[in-house]
Design a protein around this motif. Structure first.
Motif, PDB file in Angstrom:
ATOM      1  N   ALA A 182      -5.722  11.038  -3.243  1.00 21.54           N
ATOM      2  CA  ALA A 182      -5.016  11.273  -4.501  1.00 21.54           C
ATOM      3  C   ALA A 182      -3.513  11.034  -4.317  1.00 21.54           C
ATOM      4  N   GLU A 183      -2.977  11.451  -3.169  1.00 21.11           N
ATOM      5  CA  GLU A 183      -1.541  11.284  -2.902  1.00 21.11           C
ATOM      6  C   GLU A 183      -1.171   9.804  -2.876  1.00 21.11           C
ATOM      7  N   GLU A 184      -1.983   9.027  -2.177  1.00 24.18           N
ATOM      8  CA  GLU A 184      -1.759   7.581  -2.090  1.00 24.18           C
ATOM      9  C   GLU A 184      -1.877   6.945  -3.482  1.00 24.18           C
ATOM     10  N   ALA A 185      -2.844   7.416  -4.241  1.00 26.15           N
ATOM     11  CA  ALA A 185      -3.062   6.892  -5.596  1.00 26.15           C
ATOM     12  C   ALA A 185      -1.842   7.162  -6.481  1.00 26.15           C
ATOM     13  N   GLU A 186      -1.265   8.354  -6.352  1.00 23.98           N
ATOM     14  CA  GLU A 186      -0.075   8.687  -7.158  1.00 23.98           C
ATOM     15  C   GLU A 186       1.099   7.790  -6.792  1.00 23.98           C
ATOM     16  N   GLU A 187       1.198   7.410  -5.524  1.00 23.44           N
ATOM     17  CA  GLU A 187       2.265   6.494  -5.100  1.00 23.44           C
ATOM     18  C   GLU A 187       2.087   5.133  -5.782  1.00 23.44           C
ATOM     19  N   VAL A 188       0.851   4.671  -5.871  1.00 22.89           N
ATOM     20  CA  VAL A 188       0.578   3.393  -6.542  1.00 22.89           C
ATOM     21  C   VAL A 188       0.912   3.514  -8.030  1.00 22.89           C
ATOM     22  N   LEU A 189       0.485   4.616  -8.655  1.00 17.18           N
ATOM     23  CA  LEU A 189       0.743   4.817 -10.090  1.00 17.18           C
ATOM     24  C   LEU A 189       2.246   4.849 -10.398  1.00 17.18           C
ATOM     25  N   ALA A 190       3.026   5.379  -9.466  1.00 13.07           N
ATOM     26  CA  ALA A 190       4.476   5.467  -9.662  1.00 13.07           C
ATOM     27  C   ALA A 190       5.137   4.090  -9.606  1.00 13.07           C
ATOM     28  N   LYS A 191       4.504   3.151  -8.896  1.00 14.18           N
ATOM     29  CA  LYS A 191       5.122   1.830  -8.683  1.00 14.18           C
ATOM     30  C   LYS A 191       4.526   0.720  -9.547  1.00 14.18           C
ATOM     31  N   GLN A 192       3.269   0.870  -9.975  1.00 16.46           N
ATOM     32  CA  GLN A 192       2.565  -0.207 -10.671  1.00 16.46           C
ATOM     33  C   GLN A 192       2.064   0.237 -12.039  1.00 16.46           C
ATOM     34  N   GLU A 193       1.997  -0.717 -12.954  1.00 15.03           N
ATOM     35  CA  GLU A 193       1.338  -0.427 -14.234  1.00 15.03           C
ATOM     36  C   GLU A 193      -0.155  -0.587 -13.986  1.00 15.03           C
ATOM     37  N   ILE A 194      -0.885   0.505 -14.124  1.00 15.77           N
ATOM     38  CA  ILE A 194      -2.327   0.502 -13.884  1.00 15.77           C
ATOM     39  C   ILE A 194      -3.039   0.690 -15.217  1.00 15.77           C
ATOM     40  N   HIS A 195      -4.036  -0.157 -15.466  1.00 16.24           N
ATOM     41  CA  HIS A 195      -4.783  -0.080 -16.716  1.00 16.24           C
ATOM     42  C   HIS A 195      -6.050   0.761 -16.572  1.00 16.24           C
ATOM     43  N   ILE A 196      -6.695   0.644 -15.416  1.00 15.00           N
ATOM     44  CA  ILE A 196      -7.971   1.336 -15.190  1.00 15.00           C
ATOM     45  C   ILE A 196      -7.945   1.980 -13.809  1.00 15.00           C
ATOM     46  N   ILE A 197      -8.337   3.255 -13.763  1.00  6.96           N
ATOM     47  CA  ILE A 197      -8.435   3.964 -12.483  1.00  6.96           C
ATOM     48  C   ILE A 197      -9.905   4.297 -12.263  1.00  6.96           C
ATOM     49  N   ILE A 198     -10.406   3.885 -11.121  1.00  4.75           N
ATOM     50  CA  ILE A 198     -11.784   4.211 -10.735  1.00  4.75           C
ATOM     51  C   ILE A 198     -11.673   5.100  -9.501  1.00  4.75           C
ATOM     52  N   SER A 199     -12.300   6.255  -9.570  1.00  2.00           N
ATOM     53  CA  SER A 199     -12.218   7.174  -8.430  1.00  2.00           C
ATOM     54  C   SER A 199     -13.599   7.635  -8.000  1.00  2.00           C
TER      55      SER A 199
END
Length: 154
Positions: free
Chosen positions: A37-54
């Motif tokens: 989740a921590e790594e995912a939040e780093e990506v979300l902070a830097k990139q425009e993400i349209h779909i998240i699959i977890s």
């Protein structure tokens, strides 16, 4: 928008699942991966993400808990849950707490997942367009009210 412009973030603690996902979909979409989740939040902070699959079952935080934790800060991306376990309570929680659009079982079917990613992106686009149109409508209404007040004053 071409499929390549669809940005997907896949979160799973199992590296081989991340690699398999990337191998299946990297030619179709822009794929970002995270092992937590921590790594995912780093990506979300830097990139425009349209779909998240977890993935649902991860060591520190479940997929639903992850979705819940980012809902206020990142409400726009469409959320999808993958799990190797058929747990009806997880499905109910996913829908109610994490506002999950779709729920899939592992191993996933590439064609089915692709179809649902494309549909999820349609939902994302429609929501974004709706938000933009609503903002424009509010702006026009404010201007009309201002003009009406000016007319009433004079």
């Amino acid at each position: 928008m071409s499929a390549q412009h669809i940005h997907i973030l896949y979160v799973d603690d199992e590296i081989h699942n991340l690699n398999a996902f990337k191998a299946s979909f990297r030619r179709l979409y822009t794929v970002y991966t995270a092992t937590s989740a921590e790594e995912a939040e780093e990506v979300l902070a830097k990139q425009e993400i349209h779909i998240i699959i977890s993935d649902q079952r991860m060591p520190k935080m479940t997929g639903i808990e992850f979705f819940e934790s980012i809902l206020d800060k990142y409400p726009e991306p469409i959320r999808m849950l993958l799990t190797g376990y058929a747990d009806i309570n997880a499905v109910i929680d996913a829908i109610n707490k994490g506002q999950v659009y779709k729920y899939f079982s592992k191993p996933w079917n590439d064609d089915e997942l692709k179809q649902n990613i494309d549909k999820a992106y349609e939902v994302y686009s429609l929501r974004k367009e709706n938000k933009e149109l609503t903002a424009k409508l509010l702006d026009v209404n404010e201007k009309l009210e201002f003009l009406l007040r000016q007319k009433l004053i004079s």
